[in-house]
Write a protein that holds these residues in place. Structure first.
Motif, PDB file in Angstrom:
ATOM      1  N   SER A  16       0.843  -1.186   0.000  1.00  0.00           N
ATOM      2  CA  SER A  16       0.000   0.000   0.000  1.00  0.00           C
ATOM      3  C   SER A  16       0.868   1.220   0.000  1.00  0.00           C
ATOM      4  CB  SER A  16      -0.909   0.005   1.241  1.00  0.00           C
ATOM      5  OG  SER A  16      -0.120  -0.010   2.415  1.00  0.00           O
ATOM      6  N   SER A  17       0.283   2.383  -0.241  1.00  0.00           N
ATOM      7  CA  SER A  17       1.067   3.610  -0.308  1.00  0.00           C
ATOM      8  C   SER A  17       0.454   4.660   0.591  1.00  0.00           C
ATOM      9  CB  SER A  17       1.117   4.143  -1.745  1.00  0.00           C
ATOM     10  OG  SER A  17      -0.170   4.516  -2.157  1.00  0.00           O
ATOM     11  N   ALA A  18       1.312   5.524   1.094  1.00  0.00           N
ATOM     12  CA  ALA A  18       0.866   6.681   1.864  1.00  0.00           C
ATOM     13  C   ALA A  18       1.696   7.860   1.413  1.00  0.00           C
ATOM     14  CB  ALA A  18       1.053   6.432   3.364  1.00  0.00           C
ATOM     15  N   ILE A  19       1.083   8.921   0.944  1.00  0.00           N
ATOM     16  CA  ILE A  19       1.786  10.058   0.382  1.00  0.00           C
ATOM     17  C   ILE A  19       2.105  11.043   1.484  1.00  0.00           C
ATOM     18  CG2 ILE A  19       1.660  11.914  -1.315  1.00  0.00           C
ATOM     19  CD1 ILE A  19       1.598   9.176  -2.571  1.00  0.00           C
ATOM     20  N   ALA A  20       3.373  11.495   1.496  1.00  0.00           N
ATOM     21  CA  ALA A  20       3.787  12.508   2.475  1.00  0.00           C
ATOM     22  C   ALA A  20       4.439  13.647   1.729  1.00  0.00           C
ATOM     23  CB  ALA A  20       4.757  11.904   3.493  1.00  0.00           C
ATOM     24  N   GLY A 144       2.652  10.619 -11.251  1.00  0.00           N
ATOM     25  CA  GLY A 144       2.760   9.548 -10.272  1.00  0.00           C
ATOM     26  C   GLY A 144       3.710   8.459 -10.686  1.00  0.00           C
ATOM     27  N   TRP A 145       3.343   7.207 -10.360  1.00  0.00           N
ATOM     28  CA  TRP A 145       4.194   6.078 -10.679  1.00  0.00           C
ATOM     29  C   TRP A 145       3.361   4.804 -10.697  1.00  0.00           C
ATOM     30  CZ3 TRP A 145       4.281   9.096  -6.393  1.00  0.00           C
ATOM     31  CH2 TRP A 145       3.888   8.515  -5.180  1.00  0.00           C
ATOM     32  N   VAL A 146       3.957   3.745 -11.262  1.00  0.00           N
ATOM     33  CA  VAL A 146       3.268   2.471 -11.422  1.00  0.00           C
ATOM     34  C   VAL A 146       3.951   1.416 -10.564  1.00  0.00           C
ATOM     35  CG1 VAL A 146       2.606   0.655 -13.047  1.00  0.00           C
ATOM     36  CG2 VAL A 146       2.551   3.056 -13.764  1.00  0.00           C
ATOM     37  N   THR A 147       3.142   0.613  -9.855  1.00  0.00           N
ATOM     38  CA  THR A 147       3.676  -0.515  -9.105  1.00  0.00           C
ATOM     39  C   THR A 147       3.079  -1.807  -9.634  1.00  0.00           C
ATOM     40  OG1 THR A 147       1.951  -0.457  -7.399  1.00  0.00           O
ATOM     41  CG2 THR A 147       3.931   0.865  -7.025  1.00  0.00           C
ATOM     42  N   ALA A 148       3.772  -2.909  -9.346  1.00  0.00           N
ATOM     43  CA  ALA A 148       3.315  -4.230  -9.787  1.00  0.00           C
ATOM     44  C   ALA A 148       3.330  -5.185  -8.609  1.00  0.00           C
ATOM     45  CB  ALA A 148       4.206  -4.757 -10.903  1.00  0.00           C
ATOM     46  N   SER A 149       2.327  -6.037  -8.532  1.00  0.00           N
ATOM     47  CA  SER A 149       2.243  -7.068  -7.506  1.00  0.00           C
ATOM     48  C   SER A 149       1.876  -8.376  -8.177  1.00  0.00           C
ATOM     49  CB  SER A 149       1.188  -6.713  -6.457  1.00  0.00           C
ATOM     50  OG  SER A 149       1.491  -5.490  -5.817  1.00  0.00           O
ATOM     51  N   SER A 150       2.667  -9.424  -7.936  1.00  0.00           N
ATOM     52  CA  SER A 150       2.418 -10.722  -8.559  1.00  0.00           C
ATOM     53  C   SER A 150       1.870 -11.707  -7.541  1.00  0.00           C
ATOM     54  CB  SER A 150       3.703 -11.288  -9.172  1.00  0.00           C
ATOM     55  OG  SER A 150       4.083 -10.544 -10.302  1.00  0.00           O
ATOM     56  N   ALA A 151       0.979 -12.560  -7.999  1.00  0.00           N
ATOM     57  CA  ALA A 151       0.421 -13.623  -7.165  1.00  0.00           C
ATOM     58  C   ALA A 151       0.253 -14.873  -8.018  1.00  0.00           C
ATOM     59  CB  ALA A 151      -0.921 -13.199  -6.579  1.00  0.00           C
ATOM     60  N   THR A 152       0.465 -16.033  -7.411  1.00  0.00           N
ATOM     61  CA  THR A 152       0.321 -17.302  -8.112  1.00  0.00           C
ATOM     62  C   THR A 152      -0.829 -18.083  -7.492  1.00  0.00           C
ATOM     63  OG1 THR A 152       2.684 -17.372  -8.615  1.00  0.00           O
ATOM     64  CG2 THR A 152       1.468 -19.435  -8.799  1.00  0.00           C
ATOM     65  N   HIS A 164      -0.278   5.047  -9.021  1.00  0.00           N
ATOM     66  CA  HIS A 164      -0.325   5.854  -7.809  1.00  0.00           C
ATOM     67  C   HIS A 164      -0.094   7.312  -8.183  1.00  0.00           C
ATOM     68  CE1 HIS A 164       0.161   2.184  -5.234  1.00  0.00           C
ATOM     69  NE2 HIS A 164       0.770   1.754  -6.342  1.00  0.00           N
ATOM     70  N   SER A 165      -0.973   8.196  -7.791  1.00  0.00           N
ATOM     71  CA  SER A 165      -0.840   9.616  -8.087  1.00  0.00           C
ATOM     72  C   SER A 165      -0.199  10.341  -6.914  1.00  0.00           C
ATOM     73  CB  SER A 165      -2.212  10.234  -8.390  1.00  0.00           C
ATOM     74  OG  SER A 165      -2.777   9.655  -9.546  1.00  0.00           O
ATOM     75  N   THR A 166       0.426  11.448  -7.203  1.00  0.00           N
ATOM     76  CA  THR A 166       1.082  12.209  -6.146  1.00  0.00           C
ATOM     77  C   THR A 166       0.094  12.804  -5.158  1.00  0.00           C
ATOM     78  OG1 THR A 166       1.108  14.173  -7.577  1.00  0.00           O
ATOM     79  CG2 THR A 166       3.060  12.763  -7.605  1.00  0.00           C
ATOM     80  N   ASP A 167      -1.189  12.851  -5.510  1.00  0.00           N
ATOM     81  CA  ASP A 167      -2.198  13.346  -4.569  1.00  0.00           C
ATOM     82  C   ASP A 167      -2.701  12.268  -3.621  1.00  0.00           C
ATOM     83  OD1 ASP A 167      -3.804  11.737  -6.128  1.00  0.00           O
ATOM     84  OD2 ASP A 167      -4.993  13.375  -6.976  1.00  0.00           O
TER      85      ASP A 167
END
Length: 670
Positions: A16-20, A144-152, A164-167
């Protein structure tokens, strides 16, 4: 190639993300006020972004240079070295108007490292940070930026992409089958990536508006053969990429350049052989630019532009992999640490095309040092700062206690751009656990028999790779031959031969061998081992290069090698009066005056230079030094190369800080 830092992508997991937001944004100046070395990071809506350093250990400058060479802004990023004294890459990425820097930190209680994103506006003073948790930060994105999460699930792996946006907002960009591979490319509208499953490999375009994943190219794959697909550029819905047939021995075929068209994928060009590698490419309003290595009369690379309509145009361009489109043509951004002939920013405009340098930085010699508390800590620091989980799906594990098996392993790692992990005979060093975990390999090659690396180490290594393969022979010579046979099943035009009784010559042979796509084989001083002879006969090289003097490889062995290449082949010896002079001889034979950066390690022991060699990837020479002073022959060679950057392996006890000052004080050649 950005030699002072590599974009590393962290492990794929949920988070998860939290913007500061930063209460006091860092100042932006319209002027370049300080000399600095420069590494192109990417192309923003305001221009090309250069970084003076890509390591948190040092303060770094980000400079945005417009396409016509104007300095748009300068931002200082403060140093933030880890408390344990190691270095850590900034993992810089650019897309749209956003620049991000990702930092991964390992909590000893957790298996995966946490990611922190620092973001900066390329067009203003805005800046901030976000704690992301255990995710892979794939790329910057507009705003913002892009993240990736993999699951099998039920043996099927899927990768979810989030924007994810900077806001502070987050939304889904879609889900891909399989795992991501390689580095992404982007423009203001979409991100293009490669992915791989057990059934196929793909190039996909992911629009930032969330409209869903678009498959650009899809090729069948098996465990034995697949097409390595690499995105090169994107302009709206138009994409350019490469296909390279590859097998599970990492034998690569000639690469093909493809682009999108109204009728599906369209092949534009292909390299004549696997040894000729694409330098760089881009796609924009003027068409597709493809750059190939130049010939004997070309100082840069041979560029071909394929316009949307009409015939192609060929011209000489700077030798760099950093090409980006503009409304009037392209820009070529050069890593000032790689070549003094290609520093700064070059503009390519049409009709013509017309090529001119529009900006060149003033550059001192930048020093990057990777070190740890011991040889394994230094190797770990090198790996963590130069490789990411998506850099390569292969890795090599070699002995950190005994050099013979590791000599050929180091050259192979450099050639295939794989990380080289070092181990003790009976256990994996604790320093290797984090890089093995973060860089988890699809296939890990263990080089050497049980006498060098025990079976218990192999058992432990299986925790960090889908497949562990031991390559070994009855002795050091047959192990090197077995490694060559495994990775050169169709032979090789060139082979390097070095002493198997001492290490210095084999260390400095690794970069040119990687550059020439050649294996490194070992020999005894006075006789050519049967296994080495047999492998050379199988390889059928038209050229054999001996590295080392007659004390290391005798005249008798040279005569035996001459018989193998025959009257139509070439036999070359590169040797100096000692190990330092031999390293210089190798450098002078392969790198021109003013070639730029080089790697430097202690000549008194093998592990640091062994770990550093693969990082050169064949682009930089490896020189050797004493503990407190540069040998005079090494100093003269450093001056001839006119470096703007030097990569050092090992702490001050093996390569003293006085050597750093010697390098910074090198006089310019006339």
């Amino acid at each position: 190639m950005a030699v002072l830092g590599t974009l590393a992508i962290g492990p794929l997991a949920a988070g998860s993300s939290a913007i500061a937001s930063q209460s006091a944004p860092q100042p932006v100046s319209p002027y370049l006020t300080t000399p600095f070395g420069s590494t192109p990071i990417g192309h923003s809506s305001a221009g090309t972004v250069f970084a003076s350093g890509t390591d948190f250990t040092y303060e770094s400058r980000l400079d945005v240079i417009s396409d016509d060479g104007r300095a748009v802004s300068t931002r200082t990023l403060p140093a933030a070295p880890p408390p344990d004294g190691t270095s850590q890459p900034r993992n810089l990425s650019v897309c749209g108007s956003t620049i991000i820097s990702t930092r991964y930190t390992q909590d000893p209680s957790q298996w995966l490292p946490d990611a922190t994103v620092y973001w900066y506006s390329a067009t203003g003073t805005a800046a901030g940070s976000a704690e992301m948790g255990t995710v892979s930060v794939v790329s910057a994105a507009p705003g913002g930026w892009v993240t990736a999460s993999s699951a099998t699930v039920e043996e099927r792996t899927e990768t979810a992409l989030l924007l994810h946006s900077t806001d502070g907002s987050t939304r889904s960009l879609g889900t891909l089958p399989g795992r991501l591979e390689g580095s992404p490319v982007c423009d203001a509208r979409s991100l293009v990536m490669a992915s791989r499953t057990t059934q196929d490999t793909r190039v996909v375009r992911i629009p930032f508006d969330g409209s869903g994943v678009v498959v650009v190219d899809q090729r069948p794959a098996t465990s034995a053969e697949w097409d390595a697909l690499t995105p090169l550029g994107v302009d709206g819905s138009s994409v350019v990429w490469t296909r390279m047939p590859t097998d599970n021995n990492w034998t690569q075929s000639p690469s093909e350049v493809w682009r999108t068209s109204a009728n599906g994928p369209l092949r534009l060009a292909a390299s004549p052989s696997a040894e000729i590698r694409l330098v760089g490419a881009a796609i924009g309003p003027r068409g597709v630019l493809v750059c190939w290595p130049g010939g004997a009369t070309i100082q840069g690379c041979r560029a071909v532009v394929y316009p949307p309509t009409g015939t192609s145009v060929t011209f000489e361009a700077p030798e760099t992999s950093f090409f980006w489109p503009t409304s009037s043509g392209f820009v070529a951004a050069c890593d000032s640490n790689a070549s003094s002939r290609c520093a700064g920013l070059h503009q390519i405009t049409f009709p013509g095309p017309t090529l001119r340098q529009v900006w060149q930085p003033r550059m001192p010699v930048g020093i990057v040092r990777w070190s740890g508390t011991n040889r394994y800590g230094t190797a770990a620091d090198i790996i963590m700062n130069n490789y990411g989980p998506l850099t390569s799906s292969g890795g090599i594990l070699a002995s950190g206690e005994s050099f013979p098996d590791a000599l050929s392993a180091g050259a192979t790692a450099a050639r295939f751009q794989m990380p080289l992990f070092l181990t003790k005979r009976d256990r994996l060093p604790s320093e290797m656990i984090q890089p093995l975990t973060v860089m988890k390999r699809y296939r890990l090659y263990v080089v050497g028999g049980a006498g060098a690396i025990s079976d218990s180490v192999l058992t432990d290594a299986k925790k960090y790779a889908v497949q562990v393969v031991r390559i070994s022979g009855s002795d050091r010579y047959s192990t090197a031959a077995a490694l060559s046979e495994a990775l050169n099943p169709s032979g090789s035009r060139t082979a390097y031969v070095v002493s198997g009784e001492d290490y210095p010559d084999g260390l400095v042979a690794a970069p040119p061998a990687a550059r020439e796509y050649a294996p490194v084989l070992l020999t005894a001083a006075n006789s050519l081992p049967t296994s080495t002879r047999a492998e050379l006969v199988r390889l059928k090289p038209s050229r054999v290069v001996i590295v080392g003097g007659t004390g290391a490889v005798s005249g008798a062995v040279e005569s035996q090698l001459s018989e193998i290449v025959g009257t139509t082949g070439t036999l070359e010896r590169l040797a100096g009066q000692d190990r330092y002079a031999t390293a210089v001889k190798v450098s002078r034979s392969r790198w021109a005056d003013g070639a730029g950066s080089f790697a430097l390690a202690s000549g008194a022991n093998f592990p640091d230079a062994l770990a550093l060699g693969p990082v050169t990837r064949g682009y930089l020479p490896l020189l050797l030094t004493g503990p407190t002073r540069l040998p005079s022959v090494t100093r003269d060679e450093a001056q001839r190369l006119r470096p703007s950057g030097v990569l050092i392996a090992g702490g001050p006890s093996v390569v003293g800080t006085g050597i750093e000052q010697e390098l910074r004080d090198l006089p310019d050649l006339p």
